[in-house]
Design an enzyme around this catalytic site. Structure first.
Site, PDB file in Angstrom:
ATOM      1  CE1 TYR A  77      37.902  36.781  42.698  1.00 55.37           C
ATOM      2  CE2 TYR A  77      40.089  37.144  41.790  1.00 55.37           C
ATOM      3  CZ  TYR A  77      39.255  37.017  42.875  1.00 55.37           C
ATOM      4  OH  TYR A  77      39.766  37.125  44.149  1.00 55.37           O
ATOM      5  N   GLY A 109      35.103  42.046  37.739  1.00 55.44           N
ATOM      6  CA  GLY A 109      34.131  42.133  38.824  1.00 55.44           C
ATOM      7  C   GLY A 109      34.712  42.839  40.039  1.00 55.44           C
TER       8      GLY A 109
END
Length: 324
Positions: free
Chosen positions: A145, A148
């Site tokens: 996360y 990303g």
């Protein structure tokens, strides 16, 4: 002429509130979601609106539509969800960014990226300002996360520099309110569900970790204001509530507002869980004239009322999330 907005992740917690807000302004809304973490229940009250359209689609694949502006909110946002399929999570952030940027480039329309305070990682400065580069573990369990979203920001700024694309990059700090998933493992929903059931309230670590909680209506106001701001203001900009609370303070406030008999218990702190999180919103105040209006107690009362109305037999919150 009516503006048509594309909201990716539009059936999620934030996306559904944003879609509602845009419709109230008289805009047409194309809501795109693959329903991995989003839910049709979040948008069922919008489906009868002739200016609202739902499309089931995964943003890791190209999207061919005609719109006037794009809000890219597509990505699992709670640790429980993004750690369930970490490869898909990072693909959603990176390939999703490539696809919405390509669409925006073709259509020559503005595109807003819903980034996150997680780009700061476990920060060394406090509060966090937009010029801080962060302290992120690139190979940890949260990296799918965190990294990303960081890579997505890179793509947005590269498209802006290389193709003169009209971008907005917004870093969202912990947001809460109605339509949160009771089983998504976030700290506000965890505490409320546990308190309403009279279960022990689980705090990870000693409870001294801090977060800053922004009520969803304030967050959406900041998002819309940012999209309408001058083209040359691209961000990144922090949008969050600078009020800072420890996990123990939050638990005590939830117990007070629910009238619960729950007791606080402590569990080990998960890997890479940030110790402090507080936005510096000087830039948002100066450029957008924005700051949050909702105090924590008032926002929690509205959120608790929402959870009281849900089926009490819903899944229990998980114990793998940390204090997100």
């Amino acid at each position: 002429m009516t503006t048509r907005a594309l909201v990716t992740g539009g059936a999620g917690f934030l996306g559904s509130h944003l879609s509602e807000r845009l419709l109230a302004e008289g805009r047409d809304v194309l809501c795109v979601d693959n329903l991995y973490t989003g839910s049709k229940k979040n948008i069922e009250h919008l489906l009868a609106n002739p200016r609202f359209e739902f499309m089931r689609h995964d943003v890791t694949f190209p999207l061919y539509v005609e719109v006037d502006e794009i809000y890219n909110l597509a990505c699992p946002a709670s640790p429980v969800h993004y750690q369930r399929d970490p490869v898909q999570t990072i693909k959603t952030s990176i390939l999703g960014a490539v696809n919405v940027l390509g669409l925006a480039k073709r259509l020559k329309v503005p595109v807003l990226q819903a980034s996150t305070s997680e780009v700061y990682g476990d920060p060394e400065i406090h509060p966090q300002t937009e010029d801080y580069w962060g302290r992120v573990n690139p190979i940890g369990i949260r990296s799918c996360y965190d990294e990303g979203k960081r890579a997505a920001e890179t793509l947005f700024f590269d498209y802006h520099r290389q193709h003169d694309l009209d971008i907005k990059v917004m870093r969202i700090f912990n947001t809460y309110g109605p339509r949160m998933d009771p089983a998504d493992g976030r700290v506000v929903s965890n505490f409320i569900v546990q308190a309403l059931r009279g279960d022990d309230i689980t705090i990870y670590g000693d409870g001294s970790q801090t977060r800053s909680f922004c009520y969803v209506d304030d967050l959406i106001e900041g998002m819309v204001s940012f999209m309408r701001s001058d083209r040359d203001f691209v961000g990144p900009v922090n949008i969050g509530n600078p009020g800072e609370f420890t996990m123990l303070q939050l638990a005590q406030e939830v117990i007070r507002l629910t009238g619960s008999t729950s007791q606080v218990v402590h569990l080990p702190l998960p890997q890479d869980d940030p110790r402090q999180r507080q936005p510096d919103i000087t830039l948002a105040r100066a450029k957008l004239g924005w700051e949050p209006q909702t105090q924590l107690a008032a926002g929690l009362e509205r959120t608790i009322a929402y959870f009281r109305g849900l089926d009490r037999r819903a899944k229990s919150p998980t114990d793998v999330s940390g204090n997100s």
